[in-house]
Every structure is written in C-alpha cells, then in structure tokens.
Design a protein around this motif. Sequence first.
Motif, mmCIF file in Angstrom:
data_model
loop_
_atom_site.group_PDB
_atom_site.id
_atom_site.type_symbol
_atom_site.label_atom_id
_atom_site.label_comp_id
_atom_site.label_asym_id
_atom_site.label_seq_id
_atom_site.Cartn_x
_atom_site.Cartn_y
_atom_site.Cartn_z
ATOM 1 N N PRO A 138 0.804 -1.227 0.000
ATOM 2 C CA PRO A 138 0.000 0.000 0.000
ATOM 3 C C PRO A 138 0.840 1.282 0.000
ATOM 4 C CG PRO A 138 -0.889 -1.558 1.582
ATOM 5 C CD PRO A 138 0.420 -2.122 1.102
ATOM 6 N N ALA A 139 2.009 1.245 0.613
ATOM 7 C CA ALA A 139 2.859 2.434 0.673
ATOM 8 C C ALA A 139 3.406 2.837 -0.703
ATOM 9 C CB ALA A 139 4.005 2.206 1.651
ATOM 10 N N SER A 140 3.293 1.949 -1.704
ATOM 11 C CA SER A 140 3.777 2.278 -3.050
ATOM 12 C C SER A 140 2.657 2.847 -3.927
ATOM 13 C CB SER A 140 4.395 1.038 -3.708
ATOM 14 O OG SER A 140 3.399 0.091 -4.059
ATOM 15 N N PHE A 141 1.583 3.318 -3.296
ATOM 16 C CA PHE A 141 0.416 3.861 -3.977
ATOM 17 C C PHE A 141 0.794 4.984 -4.948
ATOM 18 C CE2 PHE A 141 -3.157 6.792 -4.335
ATOM 19 C CZ PHE A 141 -4.240 5.953 -4.511
ATOM 20 N N ARG A 142 0.253 4.904 -6.161
ATOM 21 C CA ARG A 142 0.400 5.957 -7.164
ATOM 22 C C ARG A 142 -0.997 6.432 -7.550
ATOM 23 N NH1 ARG A 142 4.536 5.882 -5.125
ATOM 24 N NH2 ARG A 142 6.536 5.286 -6.003
#
Length: 162
Positions: free
Chosen positions: A98-102
């Motif tokens: 989730p922390a790599s959300f774009r």
Amino acid sequence: MLNGTIETATTPQFGNIHGFGLAGGWAFHDSNRRDGRSGLGLRFGYCSSGNWETVAQVLTTRFVANRLYTFRSYATGGTDNKGSVPYEIGYADIDGLPASFRLLARQIHATGSTWVRTAGVSYRTGSTGVPIRKQIAIRFSDTAVAVPSDIWFDNVEVTSAP
C-alpha cells in the motif's frame, strides 16, 4: 476486494479493519445508530481524514485496458455528523505494498448525519501504458482534506465496466 463489507473482524471493536492497512478502525452500527444504516451489516470502518490517517487496500485485481473503474462506499460524517470523504484510486507500484500507492484519481464527497451511497471516484484506463497490469489500489486519503474530518464508511466496493 477483501472485507469490503467490514463484517470480518480479527480485532476487538475499535481495532484495525481486517483487510485494510495503515490506519483506521471498526465499530458496531448498534453502538452508533444513524439513519440509512439498514442493510449495511453489523460493523463499519472509520478514520480521521486530513489528520495523517489513511485507510488503504491493494486489490489482487489488476487494471486492464479500456475499462472504467469506480471506487465507492456508503459514508456518513463521524461523531460530529459531518465530514469530507476523500476517495482515491490508483495502483501499487510494488505488488501488494500500500505504501507504493500511485494516485490516478481523487474525489472528495461531503457527508452529513445519514448513511448514503456516494458516487466515489472513477478512472478510465487507456488502451496502453501504466496502470495496465498493475494492482488496483484504493484509499481514503489522509492529506486530501484540508480540515481534519472524522468519517465513517461501509460496503466499500470497486467495480469495473466497459
């Protein structure tokens, strides 16, 4: 989508929402009665948008070409009976993280003291390029709302149409 109805609980009330990450919690509808809750089940999710809390999920489903994706839910204002619900749809740049959300699209909906089904946010993919073949990621964003707002949500869904 995992636990979009918020009915699966693996923590006590006010604990983390099963299947969703980063922040937020869940509570019982019976302890927090609001008009419009009929048919929503026993539990709902909540978070404080605009106050550095994000509720997010990376779906196993991946974007495909030429489709319209919509992320929406039922929502209501939290303890103060008003709120701004920031829906964001995007993709995971790194699978499952989730922390790599774009971000692809954002829509903020004002809510009151009654549960309503919002229009959420939509994004249409093109015929090529990013985000095709990337995992769909959704979130109730922490920074999209200027004034902190306690929001409640339930029956979260992501749909796809031609």
